[in-house]
Design a protein around this motif. Structure first.
Motif, PDB file in Angstrom:
ATOM      1  N   SER A   1     -10.612   7.390   1.399  1.00 59.21           N
ATOM      2  CA  SER A   1      -9.614   6.999   0.579  1.00 59.21           C
ATOM      3  C   SER A   1      -9.665   5.680   0.218  1.00 59.21           C
ATOM      4  O   SER A   1      -8.533   5.204  -0.259  1.00 59.21           O
ATOM      5  CB  SER A   1      -8.320   7.606   1.306  1.00 59.21           C
ATOM      6  OG  SER A   1      -8.204   6.691   2.574  1.00 59.21           O
ATOM      7  N   TYR A   2     -10.859   5.088   0.400  1.00 58.77           N
ATOM      8  CA  TYR A   2     -10.705   3.610  -0.027  1.00 58.77           C
ATOM      9  C   TYR A   2     -11.855   3.333  -1.033  1.00 58.77           C
ATOM     10  O   TYR A   2     -12.713   4.135  -1.402  1.00 58.77           O
ATOM     11  CB  TYR A   2     -10.800   2.817   1.434  1.00 58.77           C
ATOM     12  CG  TYR A   2      -9.757   2.638   2.433  1.00 58.77           C
ATOM     13  CD1 TYR A   2      -8.678   1.709   2.155  1.00 58.77           C
ATOM     14  CD2 TYR A   2      -9.587   3.749   3.108  1.00 58.77           C
ATOM     15  CE1 TYR A   2      -7.739   1.650   2.928  1.00 58.77           C
ATOM     16  CE2 TYR A   2      -8.479   3.827   3.893  1.00 58.77           C
ATOM     17  CZ  TYR A   2      -7.627   2.564   3.778  1.00 58.77           C
ATOM     18  OH  TYR A   2      -6.390   2.555   4.665  1.00 58.77           O
TER      19      TYR A   2
ATOM     20  N   ARG B   1       0.804  -1.310   0.036  1.00 59.93           N
ATOM     21  CA  ARG B   1      -0.024  -0.025  -0.038  1.00 59.93           C
ATOM     22  C   ARG B   1       0.929   1.099  -0.019  1.00 59.93           C
ATOM     23  O   ARG B   1       1.784   1.287   0.829  1.00 59.93           O
ATOM     24  CB  ARG B   1      -0.984  -0.088   1.247  1.00 59.93           C
ATOM     25  CG  ARG B   1      -2.001   0.977   1.196  1.00 59.93           C
ATOM     26  CD  ARG B   1      -2.948   0.992   2.376  1.00 59.93           C
ATOM     27  NE  ARG B   1      -3.884  -0.077   2.058  1.00 59.93           N
ATOM     28  CZ  ARG B   1      -4.755   0.044   1.131  1.00 59.93           C
ATOM     29  NH1 ARG B   1      -5.280   0.764   0.429  1.00 59.93           N
ATOM     30  NH2 ARG B   1      -5.413  -1.349   0.967  1.00 59.93           N
ATOM     31  N   ASN B   2       0.493   2.225  -0.978  1.00 54.39           N
ATOM     32  CA  ASN B   2       1.329   3.527  -1.009  1.00 54.39           C
ATOM     33  C   ASN B   2       0.465   4.681   0.075  1.00 54.39           C
ATOM     34  O   ASN B   2      -0.560   4.888  -0.281  1.00 54.39           O
ATOM     35  CB  ASN B   2       1.316   3.828  -2.364  1.00 54.39           C
ATOM     36  CG  ASN B   2       2.294   5.118  -2.559  1.00 54.39           C
ATOM     37  OD1 ASN B   2       3.219   5.534  -1.511  1.00 54.39           O
ATOM     38  ND2 ASN B   2       2.077   5.603  -3.611  1.00 54.39           N
ATOM     39  N   GLN B   3       1.196   4.820   0.881  1.00 56.61           N
ATOM     40  CA  GLN B   3       0.839   6.130   1.731  1.00 56.61           C
ATOM     41  C   GLN B   3       1.753   7.348   1.889  1.00 56.61           C
ATOM     42  O   GLN B   3       2.756   7.189   1.684  1.00 56.61           O
ATOM     43  CB  GLN B   3       0.572   5.638   3.206  1.00 56.61           C
ATOM     44  CG  GLN B   3      -0.556   4.327   3.493  1.00 56.61           C
ATOM     45  CD  GLN B   3      -0.582   4.071   4.913  1.00 56.61           C
ATOM     46  OE1 GLN B   3       0.422   3.866   5.410  1.00 56.61           O
ATOM     47  NE2 GLN B   3      -2.126   3.927   5.377  1.00 56.61           N
TER      48      GLN B   3
ATOM     49  N   GLU C   1      -4.382   4.052  -7.295  1.00 58.48           N
ATOM     50  CA  GLU C   1      -3.233   4.534  -6.851  1.00 58.48           C
ATOM     51  C   GLU C   1      -2.900   5.689  -7.521  1.00 58.48           C
ATOM     52  O   GLU C   1      -2.536   6.810  -7.166  1.00 58.48           O
ATOM     53  CB  GLU C   1      -2.166   3.525  -6.746  1.00 58.48           C
ATOM     54  CG  GLU C   1      -1.105   4.014  -5.771  1.00 58.48           C
ATOM     55  CD  GLU C   1       0.276   4.534  -6.673  1.00 58.48           C
ATOM     56  OE1 GLU C   1       0.992   4.920  -6.028  1.00 58.48           O
ATOM     57  OE2 GLU C   1       0.211   4.428  -7.826  1.00 58.48           O
TER      58      GLU C   1
ATOM     59  N   GLY D   1      -3.471   4.387  -2.172  1.00 59.53           N
ATOM     60  CA  GLY D   1      -3.833   3.108  -2.623  1.00 59.53           C
ATOM     61  C   GLY D   1      -2.692   1.901  -2.970  1.00 59.53           C
ATOM     62  O   GLY D   1      -1.768   2.164  -2.256  1.00 59.53           O
TER      63      GLY D   1
ATOM     64  N   GLU E   1      -7.038  15.478  -0.689  1.00 63.65           N
ATOM     65  CA  GLU E   1      -7.283  14.217  -0.229  1.00 63.65           C
ATOM     66  C   GLU E   1      -8.753  14.138  -0.060  1.00 63.65           C
ATOM     67  O   GLU E   1      -9.717  14.870   0.231  1.00 63.65           O
ATOM     68  CB  GLU E   1      -6.551  14.453   1.234  1.00 63.65           C
ATOM     69  CG  GLU E   1      -5.149  14.674   1.474  1.00 63.65           C
ATOM     70  CD  GLU E   1      -4.589  14.611   2.913  1.00 63.65           C
ATOM     71  OE1 GLU E   1      -5.413  14.088   3.694  1.00 63.65           O
ATOM     72  OE2 GLU E   1      -3.610  15.000   3.098  1.00 63.65           O
TER      73      GLU E   1
ATOM     74  N   GLY F   1       0.285   9.734   6.324  1.00 61.03           N
ATOM     75  CA  GLY F   1      -0.624   8.621   6.691  1.00 61.03           C
ATOM     76  C   GLY F   1      -1.857   8.581   5.673  1.00 61.03           C
ATOM     77  O   GLY F   1      -2.569   7.779   5.777  1.00 61.03           O
ATOM     78  N   TYR F   2      -1.882   9.307   4.749  1.00 59.29           N
ATOM     79  CA  TYR F   2      -3.021   9.522   3.764  1.00 59.29           C
ATOM     80  C   TYR F   2      -2.914   8.162   2.713  1.00 59.29           C
ATOM     81  O   TYR F   2      -1.905   8.020   2.155  1.00 59.29           O
ATOM     82  CB  TYR F   2      -2.923  10.644   2.962  1.00 59.29           C
ATOM     83  CG  TYR F   2      -4.196  10.832   1.618  1.00 59.29           C
ATOM     84  CD1 TYR F   2      -5.644  10.611   2.167  1.00 59.29           C
ATOM     85  CD2 TYR F   2      -3.761  10.964   0.528  1.00 59.29           C
ATOM     86  CE1 TYR F   2      -6.636  10.728   1.169  1.00 59.29           C
ATOM     87  CE2 TYR F   2      -4.554  10.924  -0.438  1.00 59.29           C
ATOM     88  CZ  TYR F   2      -6.131  10.880  -0.102  1.00 59.29           C
ATOM     89  OH  TYR F   2      -7.147  10.749  -1.339  1.00 59.29           O
ATOM     90  N   ASN F   3      -4.079   7.383   2.454  1.00 59.97           N
ATOM     91  CA  ASN F   3      -3.984   6.259   1.737  1.00 59.97           C
ATOM     92  C   ASN F   3      -4.106   6.621   0.370  1.00 59.97           C
ATOM     93  O   ASN F   3      -5.246   7.345  -0.088  1.00 59.97           O
ATOM     94  CB  ASN F   3      -4.895   5.417   2.167  1.00 59.97           C
ATOM     95  CG  ASN F   3      -5.177   4.257   1.159  1.00 59.97           C
ATOM     96  OD1 ASN F   3      -4.306   3.357   1.043  1.00 59.97           O
ATOM     97  ND2 ASN F   3      -6.504   4.109   0.816  1.00 59.97           N
TER      98      ASN F   3
END
Length: 212
Positions: free
Chosen positions: A91-92, A57-59, A74, A67, A87, A63-65
């Motif tokens: 985020s999912y 997972r790329n953050q 992503e 993807g 943002e 800490g913002y996701n």
């Protein structure tokens, strides 16, 4: 008759396995996973191999996701984060979930923090819009990309993870009919846009009108 049935079953098994292998593994020897393929405004498109291949997972540092590397989601979230400094509140979600079918054309998509336009909208697609494609038989998650160019009758998209042999850029016809803009692709659900960009477009159009 028995031989025919066996042949058909064998063929189907081969097709299913081949489809699974293409999605899961990198079968294109010209590229390696994580290789830079393209970029838009300094935001890079990376090669992912099989469309279902998943890296970590790329953050962001805070800490913002963004993807899973290097899925289509992503890239579009990284593009909006790096280029628009945006943002998403949620985020999912899979690619197809970025479009909320319950909303009317031009309404705010609260989960994404963006304005949403249907494919057949009074608002013309613009460069930088996030475009959403529906699920298909071979792709139940849908697909997302960024609109990279717009003319009077064509749009171009830039995309990550369209498949091991598919290009990072693709073009589709754009038509204007009865006051509505439509991208001629049956899977296009619509596009999302940052509100600030809408204001810039409106102000730009006003400026053009005043000069003419």
């Amino acid at each position: 008759m028995k031989k025919i049935i066996i042949a058909i079953l064998t063929f189907l098994i081969v097709v299913v396995f081949a489809n699974w292998a293409v999605k899961k593994f990198n079968i294109n020897p010209d590229f390696v996973v994580g290789q830079k393929l393209d970029s838009l405004n300094g935001v890079v498109v990376y090669y992912n191999g099989g469309v279902n291949h998943v890296e970590e997972r790329n953050q962001t540092e805070d800490g913002y996701n963004l993807g899973l590397k290097y899925q289509c989601v992503e890239f579009v979230k990284r593009y909006y984060y790096e280029y628009f400094h945006h943002e998403m509140p949620d985020s999912y979600g899979n690619a197809k979930d970025f479009f909320d079918k319950k909303l009317k054309d031009g309404e705010k998509n609260e989960k994404r923090g963006l304005l949403q336009f249907h494919n057949r909208s009074s608002s013309k697609p613009a460069e930088g819009d996030l475009i959403i494609f529906s699920a298909s038989i071979l792709n139940r998650f849908g697909h997302v990309a960024i609109i990279s160019k717009v003319s009077q009758n064509t749009i171009e998209i830039i995309q990550q993870n369209p498949g091991p042999f598919s290009p990072s850029r693709e073009a589709f016809p754009l038509i204007f009919n009865n006051g509505k803009w439509e991208i001629k692709n049956s899977r296009v659900l619509g596009w999302l846009r940052k509100e600030q960009e809408v204001l810039i477009n409106v102000e730009s159009n006003i400026g053009v009108s005043k000069k003419s």
